[in-house]
Design a protein around this motif. Structure first.
Motif, PDB file in Angstrom:
ATOM      1  N   LEU A 166       0.839  -1.183   0.000  1.00  0.00           N
ATOM      2  CA  LEU A 166       0.000   0.000   0.000  1.00  0.00           C
ATOM      3  C   LEU A 166       0.881   1.241   0.000  1.00  0.00           C
ATOM      4  CD1 LEU A 166      -2.503  -1.195   2.730  1.00  0.00           C
ATOM      5  CD2 LEU A 166      -3.157  -0.643   0.368  1.00  0.00           C
ATOM      6  N   ILE A 167       0.526   2.220  -0.813  1.00  0.00           N
ATOM      7  CA  ILE A 167       1.182   3.522  -0.742  1.00  0.00           C
ATOM      8  C   ILE A 167       0.387   4.358   0.244  1.00  0.00           C
ATOM      9  CG2 ILE A 167       2.137   5.440  -2.050  1.00  0.00           C
ATOM     10  CD1 ILE A 167       1.598   3.793  -4.581  1.00  0.00           C
ATOM     11  N   THR A 168       1.063   4.955   1.209  1.00  0.00           N
ATOM     12  CA  THR A 168       0.368   5.558   2.337  1.00  0.00           C
ATOM     13  C   THR A 168       0.945   6.925   2.700  1.00  0.00           C
ATOM     14  OG1 THR A 168       1.812   4.294   3.832  1.00  0.00           O
ATOM     15  CG2 THR A 168      -0.346   3.339   3.327  1.00  0.00           C
ATOM     16  N   CYS A 169       0.133   7.678   3.424  1.00  0.00           N
ATOM     17  CA  CYS A 169       0.527   8.975   3.969  1.00  0.00           C
ATOM     18  C   CYS A 169      -0.561   9.369   4.964  1.00  0.00           C
ATOM     19  CB  CYS A 169       0.678  10.023   2.861  1.00  0.00           C
ATOM     20  SG  CYS A 169      -0.836  10.375   1.945  1.00  0.00           S
ATOM     21  N   ALA A 170      -0.493  10.579   5.473  1.00  0.00           N
ATOM     22  CA  ALA A 170      -1.524  11.048   6.398  1.00  0.00           C
ATOM     23  C   ALA A 170      -2.753  11.577   5.670  1.00  0.00           C
ATOM     24  CB  ALA A 170      -0.948  12.141   7.302  1.00  0.00           C
ATOM     25  N   PHE A 171      -2.686  11.677   4.343  1.00  0.00           N
ATOM     26  CA  PHE A 171      -3.779  12.147   3.506  1.00  0.00           C
ATOM     27  C   PHE A 171      -4.342  13.497   3.967  1.00  0.00           C
ATOM     28  CE2 PHE A 171      -3.628   7.663   2.433  1.00  0.00           C
ATOM     29  CZ  PHE A 171      -3.807   7.682   1.063  1.00  0.00           C
ATOM     30  N   PRO A 172      -3.479  14.511   4.070  1.00  0.00           N
ATOM     31  CA  PRO A 172      -3.985  15.841   4.443  1.00  0.00           C
ATOM     32  C   PRO A 172      -4.870  16.418   3.342  1.00  0.00           C
ATOM     33  CG  PRO A 172      -1.697  15.989   3.753  1.00  0.00           C
ATOM     34  CD  PRO A 172      -2.024  14.522   3.827  1.00  0.00           C
ATOM     35  N   GLU A 173      -5.854  17.199   3.734  1.00  0.00           N
ATOM     36  CA  GLU A 173      -6.796  17.769   2.768  1.00  0.00           C
ATOM     37  C   GLU A 173      -6.095  18.632   1.728  1.00  0.00           C
ATOM     38  OE1 GLU A 173     -10.949  20.373   2.643  1.00  0.00           O
ATOM     39  OE2 GLU A 173      -9.778  20.242   4.509  1.00  0.00           O
ATOM     40  N   ALA A 174      -5.043  19.338   2.127  1.00  0.00           N
ATOM     41  CA  ALA A 174      -4.345  20.225   1.199  1.00  0.00           C
ATOM     42  C   ALA A 174      -3.765  19.469   0.020  1.00  0.00           C
ATOM     43  CB  ALA A 174      -3.241  20.976   1.935  1.00  0.00           C
ATOM     44  N   GLY A 188      -5.762   7.208   6.136  1.00  0.00           N
ATOM     45  CA  GLY A 188      -4.644   7.659   6.959  1.00  0.00           C
ATOM     46  C   GLY A 188      -4.309   6.717   8.107  1.00  0.00           C
ATOM     47  N   GLU A 189      -5.251   5.884   8.484  1.00  0.00           N
ATOM     48  CA  GLU A 189      -5.015   4.908   9.556  1.00  0.00           C
ATOM     49  C   GLU A 189      -4.467   3.583   9.032  1.00  0.00           C
ATOM     50  OE1 GLU A 189      -8.693   4.562  11.673  1.00  0.00           O
ATOM     51  OE2 GLU A 189      -8.611   6.630  12.440  1.00  0.00           O
ATOM     52  N   ILE A 190      -4.301   3.457   7.745  1.00  0.00           N
ATOM     53  CA  ILE A 190      -3.772   2.257   7.070  1.00  0.00           C
ATOM     54  C   ILE A 190      -4.499   0.998   7.565  1.00  0.00           C
ATOM     55  CG2 ILE A 190      -1.656   1.155   6.228  1.00  0.00           C
ATOM     56  CD1 ILE A 190      -0.049   3.448   7.368  1.00  0.00           C
ATOM     57  N   PRO A 191      -5.828   0.966   7.413  1.00  0.00           N
ATOM     58  CA  PRO A 191      -6.590  -0.160   7.957  1.00  0.00           C
ATOM     59  C   PRO A 191      -6.652  -1.392   7.070  1.00  0.00           C
ATOM     60  CG  PRO A 191      -8.093   1.385   6.964  1.00  0.00           C
ATOM     61  CD  PRO A 191      -6.712   1.973   6.787  1.00  0.00           C
ATOM     62  N   ASP A 192      -6.157  -1.276   5.833  1.00  0.00           N
ATOM     63  CA  ASP A 192      -6.366  -2.346   4.853  1.00  0.00           C
ATOM     64  C   ASP A 192      -5.147  -3.256   4.670  1.00  0.00           C
ATOM     65  OD1 ASP A 192      -9.083  -1.497   3.806  1.00  0.00           O
ATOM     66  OD2 ASP A 192      -7.928   0.330   3.450  1.00  0.00           O
ATOM     67  N   THR A 206       8.186  12.383   4.838  1.00  0.00           N
ATOM     68  CA  THR A 206       8.072  13.416   5.865  1.00  0.00           C
ATOM     69  C   THR A 206       7.132  13.010   7.002  1.00  0.00           C
ATOM     70  OG1 THR A 206       6.350  14.476   4.528  1.00  0.00           O
ATOM     71  CG2 THR A 206       8.610  15.310   4.290  1.00  0.00           C
ATOM     72  N   ASP A 207       6.502  11.846   6.884  1.00  0.00           N
ATOM     73  CA  ASP A 207       5.520  11.406   7.881  1.00  0.00           C
ATOM     74  C   ASP A 207       5.872  10.040   8.464  1.00  0.00           C
ATOM     75  OD1 ASP A 207       2.890  11.826   9.210  1.00  0.00           O
ATOM     76  OD2 ASP A 207       2.215  10.133   7.969  1.00  0.00           O
ATOM     77  N   LEU A 208       7.135   9.666   8.404  1.00  0.00           N
ATOM     78  CA  LEU A 208       7.529   8.326   8.843  1.00  0.00           C
ATOM     79  C   LEU A 208       7.396   8.096  10.349  1.00  0.00           C
ATOM     80  CD1 LEU A 208      10.595   7.683   6.506  1.00  0.00           C
ATOM     81  CD2 LEU A 208       8.479   6.338   6.574  1.00  0.00           C
ATOM     82  N   THR A 209       7.302   9.164  11.127  1.00  0.00           N
ATOM     83  CA  THR A 209       7.104   8.994  12.572  1.00  0.00           C
ATOM     84  C   THR A 209       5.643   8.745  12.928  1.00  0.00           C
ATOM     85  OG1 THR A 209       6.944  11.392  12.851  1.00  0.00           O
ATOM     86  CG2 THR A 209       9.126  10.381  13.161  1.00  0.00           C
ATOM     87  N   ASN A 210       4.790   8.658  11.949  1.00  0.00           N
ATOM     88  CA  ASN A 210       3.380   8.361  12.149  1.00  0.00           C
ATOM     89  C   ASN A 210       3.235   7.061  12.955  1.00  0.00           C
ATOM     90  OD1 ASN A 210       0.684   7.295  11.614  1.00  0.00           O
ATOM     91  ND2 ASN A 210       0.535   8.773   9.941  1.00  0.00           N
ATOM     92  N   PRO A 211       2.408   7.044  14.018  1.00  0.00           N
ATOM     93  CA  PRO A 211       2.275   5.822  14.828  1.00  0.00           C
ATOM     94  C   PRO A 211       1.726   4.630  14.058  1.00  0.00           C
ATOM     95  CG  PRO A 211       0.654   7.482  15.470  1.00  0.00           C
ATOM     96  CD  PRO A 211       1.632   8.160  14.578  1.00  0.00           C
ATOM     97  N   HIS A 212       0.975   4.867  12.997  1.00  0.00           N
ATOM     98  CA  HIS A 212       0.467   3.741  12.195  1.00  0.00           C
ATOM     99  C   HIS A 212       1.604   3.052  11.441  1.00  0.00           C
ATOM    100  CE1 HIS A 212      -3.613   4.769  13.198  1.00  0.00           C
ATOM    101  NE2 HIS A 212      -3.456   6.010  12.730  1.00  0.00           N
ATOM    102  N   VAL A 213       2.624   3.807  11.058  1.00  0.00           N
ATOM    103  CA  VAL A 213       3.816   3.215  10.448  1.00  0.00           C
ATOM    104  C   VAL A 213       4.547   2.362  11.481  1.00  0.00           C
ATOM    105  CG1 VAL A 213       6.052   3.700   9.372  1.00  0.00           C
ATOM    106  CG2 VAL A 213       4.039   5.083   8.766  1.00  0.00           C
TER     107      VAL A 213
END
Length: 253
Positions: A166-174, A188-192, A206-213
């Protein structure tokens, strides 16, 4: 789950192949692939769907940025697309089969399927079938991935022996204004990860510290990332990621 081969994490991966416009190597072009082959560097490439349901190696939905043509890639047949020159290059848009024949198993190839639904929904299938067909009998390290989990889930059935991610990120609205907030929040929660049979994610660097990662890394998922553009960014990303997708610099010694 099909594990991602070590070849994908033993070195960096060239984003859209080893492209350099100043040298006439346009992104996702045969010349960019050939340059990566010359250095023994693995690559990431993108595929879009033609009007006759072929997987074409091209990033954008529109032809306008990279060619003198206009309109949607999906609006033209593969034979026509294969005759369209890439700006600043002698190359043309190529079918995935032809790029795989060029690679011939010599370097890892990570194939991103661009979302054909429009809002990461389930209106997909033709591109996934085309990619699976192109990979039939391919002898070499290959893997597939998409932002759209429906695409990855379809490939679980269509190409069960090919590693999926899966290609993932925080999916910000901007960055994703066309995607409804409910879908962005969910993705953004990578549920799949489990239902797609994924063995890796490729996450925004830039978002690798995300807890879901961190959650998936603790479970043994391979962590790739996109797209680093300097040795400094690569060094920072590698504190978490197993490897990086790069462009704009030479990562080789």
């Amino acid at each position: 789950m099909i594990l991602l081969p070590e070849a994908f994490t033993s070195g960096p991966l060239a984003h859209r192949a080893l492209h350099d416009r100043s040298a006439g190597r346009i992104e996702n072009s045969p010349s960019a692939v050939q340059a990566a082959l010359g250095k023994g560097i693995g690559i990431e490439i993108d595929v879009q769907l033609s009007s006759d349901w072929k997987a074409m190696v091209f990033h954008d939905y529109s032809l306008a940025r990279l060619t003198d043509a206009s309109g949607a890639v999906r609006g033209r047949p593969s034979t026509t697309l294969a005759q369209i020159p890439l700006n600043g290059s002698a190359d043309t848009i190529q079918p995935l089969e032809d790029i795989l024949s060029l690679i011939a198993g010599r370097i890892p190839v990570l194939i991103e399927l661009k979302d054909q639904d429009g809002v990461m929904g389930s209106n997909i299938g033709r591109l996934e079938q085309a990619v699976a067909h192109a990979l039939e009998g391919y002898d070499g390290p290959a893997a597939v991935m998409s932002f759209n989990p429906h695409s990855v889930r379809a490939l679980k059935d269509l190409a069960p022996d090919i590693p999926r991610g899966l290609i993932t990120c925080a999916f910000p609205e901007a960055d994703w204004p066309h995607i409804p907030a409910t879908i962005r929040d969910r993705l953004g929660e990578i549920p799949d990860y489990d239902t797609t049979g994924a063995s890796f994610i490729s996450h925004q660097h830039t978002d690798l510290t995300n807890p879901h990662v961190a959650r998936l890394k603790d479970r043994g998922a391979k962590i790739l990332c996109w797209t680093v553009r300097s040795p400094q960014e690569e060094a920072e990303a590698r504190k978490i990621a197993d490897t990086v997708t790069f462009e704009g610099y030479d990562p080789t010694p």
